[in-house]
Every structure is written in structure tokens, then in C-alpha cells.
Design an enzyme around this catalytic site. Structure first.
Site, PDB file in Angstrom:
ATOM      1  N   LYS A   1      42.749  31.924  37.706  1.00 16.99           N
ATOM      2  CA  LYS A   1      43.251  32.874  38.693  1.00 16.99           C
ATOM      3  C   LYS A   1      42.861  32.554  40.134  1.00 16.99           C
ATOM      4  O   LYS A   1      43.646  32.755  41.046  1.00 16.99           O
ATOM      5  CB  LYS A   1      42.758  34.270  38.323  1.00 16.99           C
ATOM      6  CG  LYS A   1      43.361  34.733  36.988  1.00 16.99           C
ATOM      7  CD  LYS A   1      43.316  36.209  36.798  1.00 16.99           C
ATOM      8  CE  LYS A   1      41.971  36.679  36.334  1.00 16.99           C
ATOM      9  NZ  LYS A   1      42.034  38.036  35.751  1.00 16.99           N
TER      10      LYS A   1
ATOM     11  N   GLU B   1      35.854  38.848  35.923  1.00 21.58           N
ATOM     12  CA  GLU B   1      36.480  38.081  37.022  1.00 21.58           C
ATOM     13  C   GLU B   1      37.226  39.018  37.970  1.00 21.58           C
ATOM     14  O   GLU B   1      37.288  38.757  39.167  1.00 21.58           O
ATOM     15  CB  GLU B   1      37.402  36.994  36.451  1.00 21.58           C
ATOM     16  CG  GLU B   1      36.599  35.883  35.778  1.00 21.58           C
ATOM     17  CD  GLU B   1      37.471  34.800  35.160  1.00 21.58           C
ATOM     18  OE1 GLU B   1      38.482  34.425  35.758  1.00 21.58           O
ATOM     19  OE2 GLU B   1      37.107  34.329  34.056  1.00 21.58           O
TER      20      GLU B   1
ATOM     21  N   HIS C   1      36.350  40.373  42.484  1.00 24.34           N
ATOM     22  CA  HIS C   1      37.212  40.516  43.676  1.00 24.34           C
ATOM     23  C   HIS C   1      36.935  41.808  44.431  1.00 24.34           C
ATOM     24  O   HIS C   1      37.520  42.051  45.484  1.00 24.34           O
ATOM     25  CB  HIS C   1      38.690  40.521  43.261  1.00 24.34           C
ATOM     26  CG  HIS C   1      39.188  39.197  42.764  1.00 24.34           C
ATOM     27  ND1 HIS C   1      39.647  38.219  43.610  1.00 24.34           N
ATOM     28  CD2 HIS C   1      39.283  38.705  41.516  1.00 24.34           C
ATOM     29  CE1 HIS C   1      40.015  37.170  42.888  1.00 24.34           C
ATOM     30  NE2 HIS C   1      39.807  37.446  41.613  1.00 24.34           N
TER      31      HIS C   1
HETATM   32  P1  NAD Z   1      37.112  36.724  26.821  1.00 21.53           P
HETATM   33  O1  NAD Z   1      35.816  37.023  27.499  1.00 21.53           O
HETATM   34  O2  NAD Z   1      37.753  37.826  26.033  1.00 21.53           O
HETATM   35  O3  NAD Z   1      36.943  35.489  25.821  1.00 21.53           O
HETATM   36  C1  NAD Z   1      36.363  34.277  26.206  1.00 21.53           C
HETATM   37  C2  NAD Z   1      36.223  33.375  24.976  1.00 21.53           C
HETATM   38  O4  NAD Z   1      35.690  32.110  25.408  1.00 21.53           O
HETATM   39  C3  NAD Z   1      35.272  33.893  23.904  1.00 21.53           C
HETATM   40  O5  NAD Z   1      35.804  33.606  22.629  1.00 21.53           O
HETATM   41  C4  NAD Z   1      33.999  33.069  24.119  1.00 21.53           C
HETATM   42  O6  NAD Z   1      33.239  32.895  22.929  1.00 21.53           O
HETATM   43  C5  NAD Z   1      34.610  31.749  24.576  1.00 21.53           C
HETATM   44  N1  NAD Z   1      33.654  30.938  25.324  1.00 21.53           N
HETATM   45  C6  NAD Z   1      32.939  31.295  26.423  1.00 21.53           C
HETATM   46  N2  NAD Z   1      32.146  30.272  26.819  1.00 21.53           N
HETATM   47  C7  NAD Z   1      32.362  29.263  25.933  1.00 21.53           C
HETATM   48  C8  NAD Z   1      31.818  27.958  25.802  1.00 21.53           C
HETATM   49  N3  NAD Z   1      30.902  27.482  26.634  1.00 21.53           N
HETATM   50  N4  NAD Z   1      32.243  27.197  24.756  1.00 21.53           N
HETATM   51  C9  NAD Z   1      33.179  27.663  23.890  1.00 21.53           C
HETATM   52  N5  NAD Z   1      33.751  28.877  23.979  1.00 21.53           N
HETATM   53  C10 NAD Z   1      33.319  29.671  24.991  1.00 21.53           C
HETATM   54  O7  NAD Z   1      38.130  36.132  27.910  1.00 21.53           O
HETATM   55  P2  NAD Z   1      39.593  36.681  28.276  1.00 21.53           P
HETATM   56  O8  NAD Z   1      39.460  38.067  28.838  1.00 21.53           O
HETATM   57  O9  NAD Z   1      40.504  36.418  27.142  1.00 21.53           O
HETATM   58  O10 NAD Z   1      39.993  35.735  29.531  1.00 21.53           O
HETATM   59  C11 NAD Z   1      40.114  34.326  29.446  1.00 21.53           C
HETATM   60  C12 NAD Z   1      40.514  33.764  30.807  1.00 21.53           C
HETATM   61  O11 NAD Z   1      41.881  34.091  31.085  1.00 21.53           O
HETATM   62  C13 NAD Z   1      39.709  34.315  31.967  1.00 21.53           C
HETATM   63  O12 NAD Z   1      39.292  33.242  32.801  1.00 21.53           O
HETATM   64  C14 NAD Z   1      40.675  35.212  32.693  1.00 21.53           C
HETATM   65  O13 NAD Z   1      40.449  35.325  34.063  1.00 21.53           O
HETATM   66  C15 NAD Z   1      41.990  34.503  32.423  1.00 21.53           C
HETATM   67  N6  NAD Z   1      43.146  35.409  32.611  1.00 21.53           N
HETATM   68  C16 NAD Z   1      44.195  34.995  33.382  1.00 21.53           C
HETATM   69  C17 NAD Z   1      45.280  35.812  33.601  1.00 21.53           C
HETATM   70  C18 NAD Z   1      46.439  35.351  34.442  1.00 21.53           C
HETATM   71  O14 NAD Z   1      47.420  36.088  34.584  1.00 21.53           O
HETATM   72  N7  NAD Z   1      46.428  34.168  35.033  1.00 21.53           N
HETATM   73  C19 NAD Z   1      45.313  37.091  33.041  1.00 21.53           C
HETATM   74  C20 NAD Z   1      44.251  37.491  32.237  1.00 21.53           C
HETATM   75  C21 NAD Z   1      43.174  36.640  32.037  1.00 21.53           C
END
Ligand code: NAD
Length: 325
Positions: free
Chosen positions: A118, A188, A192
Site C-alpha cells: 500500500k 498498517e 496512517h
Molecule cells: P494478516 O496479519 O491477517 O496475516 C499475515 C500473515 O503473514 C499471517 O499468516 C502471518 O503468519 C504471516 N507472516 C507474517 N510474518 C511472516 C514471516 N516472517 N514469514 C512467514 N509468514 C509470515 O495480514 P492481512 O491483514 O491479510 O494483510 C496482508 C497484507 O495485505 C498487508 O500488508 C496489508 O496492508 C495488505 N493489504 C492490501 C490491500 C490493498 O488494497 N492493496 C488491502 C488490504 C490489505
């Protein structure tokens, strides 16, 4: 042949990605990684079984690996059997996805990587890796979620009516029943808010996040976010990054969207008319649908590009996603 897909991160988006892939025949979901392990099966993983395994601590219980350094191990051991990965990892710290990308390069892996990053600063860092990605024969598509992603691509398309683009305004509405299901997204987003940055938001305890949400009735109201839609549109010469604004409202206690998600592109046509194009996403479409759908659409586009020998870094704004059947 179906594209062999891996999902890095098995949290809110990773789990939704598994459910999205269950309905696809052009992609086969073969690998998933979370902090506690990884699952791999060459014939394909089953979403329901993976969700059950995750409730026991890690998706690795499905069969693969359970233990530390799961990401490093998956890149070394599983990636050679995977064509493309969706990086649904938290970008905490702000260069985590860039670090992970360097690990793929160092491992000598070749394939497609797609992220839903993002922040402007995070995308800016990834854009500097273009030459190294090209050298590694990796096709990398960045900013391929909803915003940036679907809405950035829509802005790039809408801009075509105008001789000059004056303003791009993105307002998103997100409704989730429980913040714990999307921890990284919520952290995240908090980063902001006034008084926070990526590091202070990362350091918040769960109790501190609960207390913050209690004060706002579970809602986060965000304005003037540092979202990479700006740099992605500027890079194409569509407008200056200062003309792009992103904000939104996230309700962490109800799955209904608190406000509709809209994109507005304002500009001047060649005849001198000033006009605004507006795109409103259906209120029933969840954040997960609007992130995972585009992510796999871009992964399919990336796979076609990869097979043509187009390597390096590309973005949601300069590439049209392909529809995955
Ligand atoms: P979350 O916290 O629900 O899940 C993160 C996952 O990553 C977990 O399974 C965790 O175990 C794993 N993880 C963390 N560190 C790790 C590592 N070192 N090794 C292996 N696995 C690891 O995350 P989420 O809420 O699903 O969000 C994921 C990403 O998507 C975020 O960066 C978020 O900002 C992004 N996102 C983007 C948009 C968009 O429109 N562009 C919208 C929503 C979320």
C-alpha cells in the site's frame, strides 16, 4: 496447463485467497506459508483443510513444514515447484516485502511475484529493484490489491478521456467483523493516523489496538494516506502525485461497508470541458474480493508476460489484469 500458485502469508487475505482459488481451473493452489510453517502439495491444497490446519497454529499442519524460518525454507524448498506467488504478507517493517523479494533473487528462483503493498515509500523501494529482477528473470507486479490495484488501474483507464488530469480521489469503505482477522491491514492503517507511523503502529500491543478501537466505536477514519496510487499514476505521466488523494473508513466490528468505495477522476477534455468520472464499487463486495480478485488477475497477466520473456518490475497501473477462469 494450470498455473501453479503459492500464497505467502495465511492471514485474512491469504485465507480469502485460498477460497478464491478453490473456484479456479486455470490456477492450482499448491503452497501456503505463514509464520509457523508451510504447506505444499503438487496436486493442490484444499482450502477447507488449510483453514482447519491454521486454527491449530499454522497451515504447516496440513503437510509440509512446521517450525521457524518458514519463509526462507519455503523459498528454498517449495518455490522451485511454484510458477507464481501472491505476497499476502504484512509489510512490517516497511521494507519487509522488498527484503523477501531480495531472498527470491538470491535463491536464483524465476517466476512471477505479485504484491498488494500500500505505501508509496514501499513501492518506491521495490521500483529500484527492476534491474535485479530482470537479471533474475522474475516478473514482478506491484500494488495489485484494491488501492493501490483495481482502483489505480481504473484511474489510469478513466484518465484517457482527458487532455489533462486535475485530480484523482479514492475513498474506500471497508467492513470487517473482527480486526484480529486482518491484523496487518489494521496495523498498517493505524500507521496512517495522526501521531503514528509504521514503527509505532507495529509496536502496539493487541490491548492497545483494542483500546484505540474502543475510543472510536471500532472505526478508523483515514485521510491523506501515503498510498502508492500516487506514485504509480505519476510514473505514467497521468498527473502529479500531489493531485492524488486517498482516504477511507474502516469498520472493524461489522462486515458491512461503512461507506461506499469510490474513485473519482477529474480532468479537462481536449474541448475544454471539465468533468469527473466516478466509479463506485458494489457495497456487497468485500475488501478480500477486491484485493484477491485483482491479485490473481495480475498474476495471470504476469505469467503471460513471463512466458514472453518480459521480466523486471511492472505495476497495477501499467498492466491490464487478465480474468482468471
Ligand atoms: P494478516 O496479519 O491477517 O496475516 C499475515 C500473515 O503473514 C499471517 O499468516 C502471518 O503468519 C504471516 N507472516 C507474517 N510474518 C511472516 C514471516 N516472517 N514469514 C512467514 N509468514 C509470515 O495480514 P492481512 O491483514 O491479510 O494483510 C496482508 C497484507 O495485505 C498487508 O500488508 C496489508 O496492508 C495488505 N493489504 C492490501 C490491500 C490493498 O488494497 N492493496 C488491502 C488490504 C490489505
Amino acid at each position: 496447463m494450470a498455473i501453479r500458485v503459492g500464497v505467502l502469508g495465511f492471514g485474512g487475505l491469504g485465507k480469502a485467497a485460498a477460497r478464491v482459488l478453490a473456484g479456479k481451473r486455470e490456477m492450482i493452489w499448491v503452497a501456503a506459508v505463514d509464520r509457523g510453517g508451510y504447506a505444499y502439495h503438487p496436486e493442490g491444497l484444499v482450502a477447507e483443510a488449510a483453514l482447519t490446519a491454521a486454527t491449530q497454529g499454522t497451515v504447516g499442519h496440513l503437510g509440509g513444514y512446521v517450525g521457524p524460518d518458514s519463509l526462507e525454507r519455503a523459498i528454498a524448498q517449495v518455490a522451485p515447484h511454484v510458477d507464481g506467488f501472491f505476497l499476502a504478507l504484512p509489510n512490517l517493517p516497511n521494507d519487509f516485502i522488498a527484503q523477501t523479494t531480495r531472498q527470491f533473487i538470491a535463491a536464483g528462483w524465476s517466476g512471477v511475484l505479485v504484491d498488494a503493498i500500500k505505501r508509496t515509500s514501499a513501492v518506491t523501494e521495490l521500483l529500484t529493484l527492476g534491474d535485479r529482477l530482470q537479471g533474475a528473470r522474475i516478473t514482478y507486479l506491484t500494488g495489485c490489491g484494491a488501492t493501490p490495484g483495481l482502483l489505480t488501474a481504473a484511474a489510469a483507464l478513466a484518465a484517457q478521456s482527458f487532455a489533462e488530469v486535475h485530480r484523482v480521489d479514492i475513498r474506500f469503505g471497508v467492513g470487517i467483523a473482527n480486526w484480529q482477522a486482518y491484523q496487518a491491514t489494521i496495523r498498517e492503517d493505524i500507521a496512517h493516523m495522526p501521531g503514528y507511523d509504521v514503527e509505532t503502529a507495529r509496536a502496539l500491543t493487541d490491548a492497545e489496538i483494542e483500546a484505540l478501537l474502543d475510543r472510536t466505536d471500532g472505526r478508523l477514519t483515514l485521510a491523506n494516506m501515503e498510498h502508492a496510487d500516487d506514485v504509480l499514476l505519476e510514473r505514467l505521466g497521468i498527473c502529479d502525485r500531489r493531485q492524488v488523494t486517498v482516504g477511507g473508513v474502516v469498520d472493524t466490528r461489522h462486515p458491512q461497508k461503512p461507506v461506499s468505495t469510490t474513485l473519482q477522476v477529474t480532468g479537462r477534455t481536449f474541448e475544454g470541458a471539465i468533468a469527473t468520472h466516478t466509479l463506485t464499487l458494489g457495497d456487497e463486495t468485500s475488501m478480500a474480493a477486491n484485493v484477491c480478485g485483482p491479485a490473481f488477475g495480475y498474476l495471470k497477466a504476469g505469467w503471460e508476460m513471463h512466458q514472453r520473456g518480459w521480466h523486471g518490475i511492472f505495476t497495477s497501473a501499467d498492466t491490464m489484469p487478465r480474468f482468471v477462469r
